[in-house]
Scaffold this motif. Structure first.
Motif, PDB file in Angstrom:
ATOM      1  N   ASN A  36       0.823  -1.209   0.000  1.00  0.00           N
ATOM      2  CA  ASN A  36       0.000   0.000   0.000  1.00  0.00           C
ATOM      3  C   ASN A  36       0.861   1.265   0.000  1.00  0.00           C
ATOM      4  O   ASN A  36       0.552   2.250  -0.690  1.00  0.00           O
ATOM      5  N   LEU A  37       1.942   1.247   0.774  1.00  0.00           N
ATOM      6  CA  LEU A  37       2.823   2.413   0.809  1.00  0.00           C
ATOM      7  C   LEU A  37       3.520   2.622  -0.526  1.00  0.00           C
ATOM      8  O   LEU A  37       3.655   3.765  -1.000  1.00  0.00           O
ATOM      9  N   GLN A  38       3.941   1.542  -1.158  1.00  0.00           N
ATOM     10  CA  GLN A  38       4.627   1.686  -2.436  1.00  0.00           C
ATOM     11  C   GLN A  38       3.680   2.166  -3.539  1.00  0.00           C
ATOM     12  O   GLN A  38       4.123   2.827  -4.483  1.00  0.00           O
ATOM     13  N   ARG A  39       2.400   1.864  -3.408  1.00  0.00           N
ATOM     14  CA  ARG A  39       1.438   2.404  -4.369  1.00  0.00           C
ATOM     15  C   ARG A  39       1.331   3.917  -4.261  1.00  0.00           C
ATOM     16  O   ARG A  39       0.978   4.606  -5.217  1.00  0.00           O
ATOM     17  N   LEU A  40       1.633   4.440  -3.082  1.00  0.00           N
ATOM     18  CA  LEU A  40       1.570   5.886  -2.870  1.00  0.00           C
ATOM     19  C   LEU A  40       2.898   6.585  -3.181  1.00  0.00           C
ATOM     20  O   LEU A  40       2.903   7.737  -3.626  1.00  0.00           O
ATOM     21  N   LEU A  41       4.011   5.895  -2.949  1.00  0.00           N
ATOM     22  CA  LEU A  41       5.313   6.559  -2.945  1.00  0.00           C
ATOM     23  C   LEU A  41       6.224   6.196  -4.105  1.00  0.00           C
ATOM     24  O   LEU A  41       7.237   6.878  -4.299  1.00  0.00           O
ATOM     25  N   HIS A  42       5.930   5.163  -4.854  1.00  0.00           N
ATOM     26  CA  HIS A  42       6.870   4.712  -5.879  1.00  0.00           C
ATOM     27  C   HIS A  42       7.141   5.811  -6.911  1.00  0.00           C
ATOM     28  O   HIS A  42       6.211   6.516  -7.334  1.00  0.00           O
ATOM     29  N   PRO A  43       8.397   5.991  -7.299  1.00  0.00           N
ATOM     30  CA  PRO A  43       8.761   7.061  -8.250  1.00  0.00           C
ATOM     31  C   PRO A  43       7.991   7.019  -9.567  1.00  0.00           C
ATOM     32  O   PRO A  43       7.836   8.066 -10.217  1.00  0.00           O
ATOM     33  N   ASP A  44       7.521   5.840  -9.983  1.00  0.00           N
ATOM     34  CA  ASP A  44       6.775   5.763 -11.241  1.00  0.00           C
ATOM     35  C   ASP A  44       5.529   6.635 -11.220  1.00  0.00           C
ATOM     36  O   ASP A  44       5.079   7.121 -12.267  1.00  0.00           O
ATOM     37  N   TYR A  45       4.965   6.846 -10.033  1.00  0.00           N
ATOM     38  CA  TYR A  45       3.752   7.657  -9.929  1.00  0.00           C
ATOM     39  C   TYR A  45       4.052   9.157  -9.891  1.00  0.00           C
ATOM     40  O   TYR A  45       3.134   9.981  -9.850  1.00  0.00           O
ATOM     41  N   PHE A  46       5.327   9.518  -9.892  1.00  0.00           N
ATOM     42  CA  PHE A  46       5.713  10.929  -9.814  1.00  0.00           C
ATOM     43  C   PHE A  46       6.512  11.372 -11.040  1.00  0.00           C
ATOM     44  O   PHE A  46       7.197  12.386 -11.007  1.00  0.00           O
ATOM     45  N   SER A  47       6.390  10.623 -12.120  1.00  0.00           N
ATOM     46  CA  SER A  47       7.183  10.916 -13.315  1.00  0.00           C
ATOM     47  C   SER A  47       6.839  12.277 -13.919  1.00  0.00           C
ATOM     48  O   SER A  47       7.679  12.895 -14.574  1.00  0.00           O
ATOM     49  N   ARG A  48       5.617  12.763 -13.697  1.00  0.00           N
ATOM     50  CA  ARG A  48       5.209  14.053 -14.263  1.00  0.00           C
ATOM     51  C   ARG A  48       5.191  15.175 -13.225  1.00  0.00           C
ATOM     52  O   ARG A  48       4.708  16.277 -13.507  1.00  0.00           O
ATOM     53  N   LYS A  49       5.725  14.886 -12.050  1.00  0.00           N
ATOM     54  CA  LYS A  49       5.786  15.903 -11.000  1.00  0.00           C
ATOM     55  C   LYS A  49       7.084  16.691 -11.108  1.00  0.00           C
ATOM     56  O   LYS A  49       7.914  16.447 -11.984  1.00  0.00           O
ATOM     57  N   SER A  50       7.259  17.647 -10.215  1.00  0.00           N
ATOM     58  CA  SER A  50       8.458  18.468 -10.211  1.00  0.00           C
ATOM     59  C   SER A  50       9.683  17.639  -9.820  1.00  0.00           C
ATOM     60  O   SER A  50       9.561  16.543  -9.266  1.00  0.00           O
ATOM     61  N   GLN A  51      10.865  18.182 -10.102  1.00  0.00           N
ATOM     62  CA  GLN A  51      12.106  17.492  -9.768  1.00  0.00           C
ATOM     63  C   GLN A  51      12.203  17.229  -8.267  1.00  0.00           C
ATOM     64  O   GLN A  51      12.629  16.159  -7.833  1.00  0.00           O
TER      65      GLN A  51
END
Length: 266
Positions: free
Chosen positions: A128-143
């Motif tokens: 559950n934590l990795q679904r929230l935090l994994h870098p793949d989910y932040f690919s379009r976020k800021s650096q």
């Protein structure tokens, strides 16, 4: 006499209007003007007060905010709102937050600080934590958000792998009490145990058939299971020194199991 009375009344009414305008300036900063109309061509006695109120109202506009600033916990790196130590995301702007200092692995994975844990529950919380935090989910976020995501995800992985194994979990639990097990030390180990470990290593080195290697692995695994139960009892009694000695023995057996796995792999 009536004319003099009317003049006094007009002056009082003018001062009353000025006072009302000054009060409104405090309630509605946007409506404040920089000047106050004179009364009868002369400066009103309330002009200095109104001028001070005007400046205060003008300054207040520069500090207006739609979010509560941090007054406790830690500040959000993005909007400076208060963020609790256990919160992964800012409740105001939803930005991911850096790892919170002072939280141990048990707190990070929402587990009871204990040697015995529910492994299936640990695995569920980890996923559950990795679904929230994994870098793949932040690919379009800021650096900055991508960097924080990598740190958080890496920390969760490390915490999960530490708590998953009884040996590393026990050693980590001891470390939370300021107790460490030094690498490569035999201090405090009884001679019969050290002789047993030496003989197992020598026997394993000479074995070549898969069945014989498996037999050694099964024997050592049973010894580890027995030690795990004894470690549990030691922690429950608060016997940290006893737990340390038992975990040190588990490290020796764990090294033998690693050698068994290497010999089993062609």
């Amino acid at each position: 006499m009536e004319q003099a009375g009317r003049v006094v009344w007009r002056q009082c009414a003018a001062q009353w209007r000025v006072k009302r305008r000054c009060s409104a300036a405090l309630l509605q900063p946007g409506a404040v003007t920089s000047k106050v109309s004179p009364v009868g061509g002369r400066s009103s006695p309330l002009a200095p007060l109104c001028s001070a109120l005007t400046r205060a109202a003008s300054l207040s506009r520069g500090f207006t905010t739609h979010r509560p600033l941090c007054t406790g916990g830690r500040p959000c790196w993005s909007c400076q709102s208060a963020v609790g130590s256990s919160e992964l995301f800012c409740p105001s702007c939803s930005c991911i937050q850096p790892p919170s200092e002072g939280r141990d692995y048990f707190q990070l994975l929402h587990c009871e600080r204990s040697f015995i844990i529910d492994v299936q529950d640990l695995q569920r919380k980890y996923r559950n934590l990795q679904r929230l935090l994994h870098p793949d989910y932040f690919s379009r976020k800021s650096q900055r958000e991508r960097e924080i995501s990598e740190k958080q995800s890496s920390l969760v992985n490390k915490a999960y792998n530490t708590l998953l194994s009884p040996l590393s979990r026990g050693i980590y639990l001891l470390s939370l009490h300021g107790i460490t097990i030094a690498e490569g030390t035999e201090d405090g180990m009884d001679a019969p145990f050290l002789i047993e470990v030496l003989e197992l290593n020598e026997k394993l080195h000479d074995l070549s058939t898969e069945a014989e290697i498996e037999e050694i692995g099964t024997l050592v695994q049973e010894k580890c299971h027995s030690l795990i139960e004894n470690v549990r009892k030691a922690f429950e009694k608060g016997d940290l020194d006893g737990a340390k000695m038992l975990l040190a023995k588990m490290k020796y057996y764990s090294n033998i199991l690693d050698q068994v796995k290497k010999k089993m792999v062609p």
